[in-house]
Design a protein around this motif. Structure first.
Motif, PDB file in Angstrom:
ATOM      1  N   VAL A 145      18.248  29.354  -3.323  1.00  0.00           N
ATOM      2  CA  VAL A 145      17.880  29.161  -1.922  1.00  0.00           C
ATOM      3  C   VAL A 145      18.358  27.784  -1.480  1.00  0.00           C
ATOM      4  O   VAL A 145      18.034  26.772  -2.119  1.00  0.00           O
ATOM      5  N   GLY A 146      19.127  27.727  -0.403  1.00  0.00           N
ATOM      6  CA  GLY A 146      19.629  26.457   0.107  1.00  0.00           C
ATOM      7  C   GLY A 146      19.421  26.344   1.605  1.00  0.00           C
ATOM      8  O   GLY A 146      19.477  27.349   2.323  1.00  0.00           O
ATOM      9  N   ASN A 147      19.183  25.124   2.077  1.00  0.00           N
ATOM     10  CA  ASN A 147      18.922  24.882   3.495  1.00  0.00           C
ATOM     11  C   ASN A 147      19.793  23.783   4.063  1.00  0.00           C
ATOM     12  O   ASN A 147      20.085  22.795   3.389  1.00  0.00           O
ATOM     13  N   GLY A 148      20.186  23.972   5.337  1.00  0.00           N
ATOM     14  CA  GLY A 148      20.750  22.911   6.136  1.00  0.00           C
ATOM     15  C   GLY A 148      19.703  22.485   7.143  1.00  0.00           C
ATOM     16  O   GLY A 148      18.507  22.724   6.947  1.00  0.00           O
ATOM     17  N   LYS A 149      20.124  21.878   8.248  1.00  0.00           N
ATOM     18  CA  LYS A 149      19.149  21.442   9.243  1.00  0.00           C
ATOM     19  C   LYS A 149      18.421  22.621   9.868  1.00  0.00           C
ATOM     20  O   LYS A 149      17.195  22.628   9.968  1.00  0.00           O
ATOM     21  N   SER A 150      19.172  23.632  10.313  1.00  0.00           N
ATOM     22  CA  SER A 150      18.547  24.800  10.952  1.00  0.00           C
ATOM     23  C   SER A 150      19.111  26.102  10.412  1.00  0.00           C
ATOM     24  O   SER A 150      18.946  27.148  11.028  1.00  0.00           O
ATOM     25  N   ASP A 151      19.772  26.024   9.275  1.00  0.00           N
ATOM     26  CA  ASP A 151      20.322  27.232   8.684  1.00  0.00           C
ATOM     27  C   ASP A 151      20.161  27.182   7.168  1.00  0.00           C
ATOM     28  O   ASP A 151      19.673  26.206   6.611  1.00  0.00           O
ATOM     29  N   GLY A 152      20.542  28.248   6.524  1.00  0.00           N
ATOM     30  CA  GLY A 152      20.433  28.280   5.074  1.00  0.00           C
ATOM     31  C   GLY A 152      20.975  29.578   4.528  1.00  0.00           C
ATOM     32  O   GLY A 152      21.376  30.473   5.283  1.00  0.00           O
ATOM     33  N   GLN A 153      20.987  29.680   3.212  1.00  0.00           N
ATOM     34  CA  GLN A 153      21.494  30.890   2.588  1.00  0.00           C
ATOM     35  C   GLN A 153      20.693  31.176   1.324  1.00  0.00           C
ATOM     36  O   GLN A 153      20.133  30.265   0.699  1.00  0.00           O
TER      37      GLN A 153
END
Length: 259
Positions: A145-153
Motif C-alpha cells: 500500500v502506497g500513498n501520495g498527497k491525494s492518491d495512492g496505489q
C-alpha cells in the motif's frame, strides 16, 4: 481473469503480518479488526484473523487526527497502542512488535499474507530482493500500500518467485515497479512534519482511508469468496477515481513483467 486462493487457505484462520502502523497501517489494522469480527460471526469462530503488527515508531501529536490515534496515545509505540486496543476491547489475541522491520532479518514463515504500509521505497526494494533471492516455493501473498498527497496505489502479488500451488503467479509491487522504486530518493521524501498543517501538505485528509479501503476489500474478497478479479487499484481522492489493476498478463507486460 480471476485468481483463486489455494484450497489450503479456505475455511481456516488467516495469519497476517502488517508492517507499518502509520496513516495507512493504522487504518488497515482497524478495518482488519472489523473484518475479524464479521468472519468469526459468519463462520462459527472457525475463520478469523491472526495479526502481527510491526512498527518501531511512536505516536506524535501530529499523528492525532490523521491516523487512528488519540491524544492519550502520544509517545507510546504505535503498534502496541493499536494491538492493546483491539485485544483489550475486542477480544483478539494479536501481537505487536515495537521495532522497525529489517527484511534481511525478518522471518516470514507461518504467514499467509504480508501487508506493507510503509513510506520508504528502499524498504520495498530490499524486501522484493529478499523474496526474489529465495528459491523455495511458497504461496505467500504480499499486499503493498502506497500513498501520495491525494492518491495512492495497492498491489497484491505473490511474494516469492516460485509458487507451490497451480495457477497463475500474481506479480507484486517489486515485479512491476522495481525500476521506478530505485529512482525515488527517500531522503527528500521523508522530511519530518513540524505541524499538522505541514503534514497535510504531504498527505491530505482521506487519502489513507481511501487506499486502505481498497486494500482491505481485496483481502475480504479473498477470504470471503476465495477469488478476486483484480489484484490492485490506483486511487485518486481529489478526482474521486478508482482504477483497478486487472489480472492480465498483457497489461503486466507493459510494466516489463512476463509470465
Amino acid at each position: 481473469m480471476d485468481f483463486f486462493i489455494p484450497q489450503k487457505l479456505i475455511n481456516k484462520p488467516i495469519n497476517i503480518l502488517l508492517i507499518g502502523a502509520g496513516g495507512s497501517g493504522s487504518q488497515i489494522a482497524t478495518e482488519l479488526f472489523q473484518m475479524d469480527s464479521l468472519l468469526r460471526q459468519i463462520s462459527d469462530q472457525s475463520v478469523y484473523i491472526n495479526l502481527t503488527l510491526v512498527d518501531g515508531d511512536t505516536v506524535s501529536i501530529f499523528n492525532v487526527g490523521r491516523q487512528a490515534f488519540y491524544s492519550g496515545d502520544v509517545n507510546s509505540f504505535k503498534a502496541e497502542v493499536l494491538v492493546n486496543r483491539f485485544n483489550n476491547f475486542g477480544g483478539t489475541h494479536w501481537k505487536a512488535m515495537n521495532e522497525y522491520c529489517d527484511p534481511d532479518k525478518m522471518t516470514f514463515n507461518g504467514y499467509d499474507l504480508i501487508i506493507t504500509a510503509v513510506d520508504k521505497a528502499e524498504f520495498r526494494i530490499k524486501l522484493g530482493e529478499v523474496f526474489n533471492n529465495t528459491q523455495h516455493a511458497s504461496d505467500l501473498l504480499w499486499l503493498d500500500v502506497g500513498n501520495g498527497k491525494s492518491d495512492g496505489q495497492i498491489i497484491l502479488g505473490h511474494a516469492y518467485r516460485n509458487i507451490s500451488s497451480t495457477g497463475i503467479r500474481l506479480p507484486n509491487v517489486y515485479d512491476l515497479y522495481s525500476e521506478l522504486l530505485k529512482q525515488i530518493d527517500d531522503a527528500s521524501e521523508d522530511i519530518p512534519s513540524c505541524s499538522t498543517e505541514a503534514a497535510l501538505t504531504k498527505q491530505d485528509f482521506g487519502s489513507n482511508r481511501a487506499v486502505s479501503a481498497q486494500a482491505t476489500q481485496l483481502i475480504w474478497q479473498l477470504i470471503r469468496y476465495a477469488k478476486i478479479s483484480h489484484h490492485g487499484a490506483f486511487v485518486d481522492v481529489a478526482n474521486a477515481t478508482v482504477q483497478p489493476l486487472k489480472i492480465d498478463p498483457q497489461l503486466w507486460a507493459v510494466y516489463g513483467y512476463k509470465v
